[in-house]
Write a protein that holds these residues in place. Structure first.
Motif, mmCIF file in Angstrom:
data_model
loop_
_atom_site.group_PDB
_atom_site.id
_atom_site.type_symbol
_atom_site.label_atom_id
_atom_site.label_comp_id
_atom_site.label_asym_id
_atom_site.label_seq_id
_atom_site.Cartn_x
_atom_site.Cartn_y
_atom_site.Cartn_z
ATOM 1 N N VAL A 47 -42.614 2.064 150.609
ATOM 2 C CA VAL A 47 -43.714 2.548 149.757
ATOM 3 C C VAL A 47 -44.504 3.600 150.552
ATOM 4 O O VAL A 47 -44.938 3.328 151.678
ATOM 5 N N THR A 51 -48.960 6.750 147.681
ATOM 6 C CA THR A 51 -48.244 6.523 146.428
ATOM 7 C C THR A 51 -49.225 6.535 145.258
ATOM 8 O O THR A 51 -50.256 5.863 145.306
ATOM 9 N N GLU A 86 -46.506 10.776 142.725
ATOM 10 C CA GLU A 86 -45.556 10.160 143.651
ATOM 11 C C GLU A 86 -45.352 8.716 143.198
ATOM 12 O O GLU A 86 -46.299 7.913 143.182
ATOM 13 N N CYS A 88 -43.213 5.077 143.362
ATOM 14 C CA CYS A 88 -42.337 4.202 144.154
ATOM 15 C C CYS A 88 -42.016 2.956 143.338
ATOM 16 O O CYS A 88 -42.783 2.602 142.446
#
Lengths: 345, 468
Positions: A47, A51, A86, A88
């Motif tokens: 991660v 994020t 972004e 994850c």
């Protein structure tokens, strides 16, 4: 004060043992154990520091059909609608809110996550999933992630300090729940618990129009009854408590929290069992939606989003979707996330 | 509740603290309640078996003592035997006989089939049944006075440290200790903890780690080459030893902290020079039970040679069957009888050689190898697996290698166990440590504790003898 120096020697030795033992374990054995028993640590480590969105779920996220042109996971499809973010994901098969909590808690505080999307799977609230055979392994894999010194975590693992039940115990628990949890039907019905309902379909289900027995259909009918024939008890269902803990954790960490209420095959349920079963599906859906919305969580309701043909497993009850359904779920989620971010700004 | 779980780690200190805080006259209540709770952790329903067995033997023994005529006394002994052996038969052996009968019906084309009973084998039933049986028999023969205090008798039957896998205690040894007031003694606490730690080491680090590889081998013995199968034999020998010896040590240690001394169940069995000696060192409480309640009543050795050989055979076959309702255990017992008789013929007097001499070493190794082979029948789930194992052992037809996947730490820990067993020859860890300086004691305990925490196998592995 120094009447019995032996006590001090023992106390000092114990302290020295704990400190040096923890040092030795952490530096020479811990990593091997993590890789052996808690592989999910690698996903946690992956991660990113900044994020925007963390998607956490089970196999519903990344299972695809061989004919799908786009085989990406739901979490990967989110990027189509949130290109600047972004994103994850942590995908851990057969997991549920209890394990999501342990995983989320293990994410270092330094990682600045904006929004966490947690899979909310209706079936994970049923007795079959709560007391599943897989639970022992799943719980075992979470022990080393606990926020204690590594040596203490290993001690907990060695002494089986987790939900460690035998298959027989689990079977007994499931049967007990099925037999003793009363089902309240909207209209008078010939059974009042899952066990008898399942038994009824085992005896009478799977009949073709010509009267012959279709064993596969009968089995599927029983799966549906056992999978969805239950009523969530907000006060006692352990999954509710697990999700409550996630809500608290998100508050403490300052995360935006989104629950992704997964699609279920209501069409098939209606077709092979009837409206009695879809009544309970709807009852539980509404209950979950209202309960968590009431707690301030954004619940994205994808419950009815997927038609029967979008479910990959046609002979089993799963939340494995084909491409279109995955895309629809991703789009729905993305819209809700945009809304949260818009409101926050 | 298993000794190697967090529940026991919490349960035992709690019971011990309450035990010493409580006035002596109420301690039996605490221990009885603790014992029943301990048992009910496994399955609440089967507590009624212990309670019925307890009540039956308590009442029958009182009746036996009340009546002076042999006939009446015998009647109550028979009732006790019927109740105890009846429970044991129903829960442990009935399905074996129905399956065997069904097989026979099938072979003779008889259209009859008996449905097996759908019951779980109650944990420890063979142990507490034997314990209560010994009491009834002793009362019948006048060797033991019937106990008036139902609570003490119930506690004798169910005393939690040794309830599910022994050591099988006699009433005359255990009950007086349960009645006695035991003030807290630091020496008992230290010795008890040392025994528990060593027991956990042999169970969690040795037995449970070896079990992983033993299970692999016995799943498909045809896949492995001879050396792997031999490795599996050695591993199983130490697995079962570490498992049962570990259980016994934890039981003895737990009781010791409360001032109760249980009988030692093992004394370096793999350092025996012959099979006869092996059975003086392995599962001592069971073999002495069979000696006193089966072998002696059959005439023991004070009979003609042939009859004596038959007595030995009966004892070993019954002891094999005691372990489990399976032909593998019967064969295991029968083979031990053969080797026992042979070893008695060869070593007909006490050994006149030292074990460190060449002759001694050869005897110890030879005995160990015989035991290794006999464990094959004990471990195999059925006869065909045992036969397949032996066939492949000698034909080397498999190709898989187990030793290449055994991590170095398992070999190291096994070596530590073997060396410690040699060091502790005819001794016990607590006694050995008490003769050492404090730094040595602390270092040994710290090392064992570290190994238990860091190297214990993590899978759910109940004690092997729980199934008996």
């Amino acid at each position: 004060m120094m009447r019995n120096p032996k006590i001090y020697i023992v106390a000092f030795s114990l302290l020295a043992f704990l400190v040096s033992g923890n040092y030795l374990y952490e530096n020479f054995f811990y990593e091997d154990d993590l890789q052996k028993y808690s592989e999910v640590i690698n996903q946690i480590r992956a991660v990113g520091e900044d994020t925007d969105i963390l998607y956490i779920g089970e196999s519903s996220n990344n299972t695809f059909h061989p004919d799908d042109k786009d085989k990406r996971a739901i979490s990967e499809m989110l990027i189509d609608y949130l290109p600047e973010m972004e994103i994850c994901d942590i995908t851990y098969p057969a997991s549920h809110a209890g394990t999501y909590y342990d995983i989320l808690r293990a994410i270092p505080v330094e990682k600045k996550i904006n929004t966490v999307v947690v899979t909310l799977n209706l079936r994970s609230f049923n007795a079959q999933w709560i007391y599943s055979d897989l639970e022992t392994q799943l719980q075992k894999s979470m022990v080393l992630l606990k926020p204690y010194p590594p040596l203490f975590n290993r001690f907990l693992l060695s002494f089986k300090a987790y939900d460690n039940k035998t298959k027989e115990e689990r079977k007994r628990k499931i049967r007990h729940k099925w037999k003793h949890d009363k089902l309240v039907f909207p209209e008078p019905f010939h059974v009042d618990n899952t066990y008898d309902w399942d038994g009824y379909h085992w005896r009478h289900g799977g009949k073709q129009p010509d009267g012959t027995l279709d064993k596969a259909l009968r089995e599927l009918a029983c799966h549906y009854v056992k999978g969805y024939g239950f009523q969530i008890d907000i006060n006692h269902n352990p999954r509710i408590k697990d999700f409550d803990k996630i809500v608290k954790l998100a508050e403490n960490r300052g995360w935006n929290l989104v629950f992704n209420l997964l699609a279920e095959n209501t069409e098939k349920a209606d077709e092979i069992i009837g409206s009695e079963l879809t009544y309970f599906m709807e009852y539980n859906r509404k209950l979950l939606y209202d309960y968590f919305t009431g707690q301030g969580v954004k619940v994205v309701d994808n419950f009815y989003i997927a038609p029967d043909n979008q479910f990959i497993d046609q002979d089993w009850t799963t939340e494995h979707y084909r491409e279109d359904a995955r895309k629809d779920i991703a789009e729905n989620l993305a819209n809700s996330i945009k809304q949260i971010l818009y409101n926050n700004n | 509740m298993l000794f190697n779980t967090i529940q026991f780690v919490i349960f035992l200190p709690l019971v011990i603290v309450l035990y010493y805080l409580m006035p002596h006259k109420y301690r039996w209540i605490l221990l009885l309640a603790a014992s029943y709770i301990f048992y009910m952790f496994w399955d609440v329903r089967y507590i009624f078996l212990i309670v019925s067995s307890t009540l039956a033997d308590y009442l029958f023994a009182l009746q036996m003592e009340k009546h002076e005529t042999r006939g009446k006394r015998k009647l109550y002994l028979i009732l006790s035997l019927v109740v105890n052996l009846g429970l044991l038969f129903t829960f442990k052996y009935l399905n074996f006989f129905t399956t065997s009968l069904n097989g026979l019906f099938q072979a003779t084309d008889l259209a009859v089939s008996i449905s097996p009973l759908k019951v779980l084998l109650p944990v420890g039933i063979s142990f507490y049944t034997f314990q209560t049986l010994s009491y009834s028999i002793d009362v019948y023969y006048g060797r033991q006075k019937a106990e008036r205090h139902l609570g003490i008798f119930a506690l004798y039957v169910s005393f939690f440290p040794q309830l599910v896998a022994g050591p099988i205690e006699r009433f005359s040894r255990l009950a007086p200790q349960l009645k006695q007031n035991h003030p807290f003694k630091k020496e008992n606490l230290v010795a008890g903890l040392q025994l528990i730690v060593y027991g956990l080491f042999t169970k969690m680090v040795i037995a449970d780690n070896l079990a992983i590889f033993v299970d692999k081998i016995y799943e498909s013995p045809d896949a492995f080459n001879s050396l792997s199968l031999f490795t599996g034999m050695v591993f199983y020998a130490f697995q079962i030893y570490g498992d049962f010896f570990g259980y016994s040590l934890i039981a003895i240690g737990s009781a010791k902290i409360m001032g109760v001394n249980l009988i030692d169940n093992f004394q370096n069995p793999y350092l025996s020079a012959n099979i006869r000696e092996f059975w003086q060192r392995w599962h001592i409480s069971l073999i002495t039970w069979f000696r006193d309640y089966l072998y002696f009543p059959l005439g023991g050795s004070r009979v003609k040679k042939l009859r004596w050989a038959l007595n030995i055979a009966v004892v070993f076959v019954v002891s094999g069957f005691w372990h489990g309702a399976n032909y593998t255990f019967l064969i295991w017992g029968a083979l031990f009888a053969v080797f026992y008789l042979l070893s008695n013929r060869i070593f007909n007097s006490t050994q006149n050689f030292r074990k460190t001499s060449v002759k001694g070493l050869v005897s110890v190794i030879g005995t160990f190898i015989i035991v290794l082979f006999l464990w094959i029948f004990f471990r195999s789930p059925d006869l065909s697996t045992a036969v397949l194992f032996l066939k492949n052992l000698f034909s080397n037809s498999g190709t898989d290698q187990i030793y290449t996947i055994v991590p170095p730490v398992v070999w190291i820990m096994l070596s530590v166990f073997v060396i410690s067993d040699i060091l502790l020859y005819n001794n016990r860890i607590d006694k050995w440590l008490s003769a050492r300086s404090m730094p040595v004691r602390i270092l040994v305990m710290a090392f064992l504790a570290f190994c238990i925490i860091v190297f214990a196998a993590v899978d759910h592995t109940p004690f092997i003898y729980f199934q008996f």
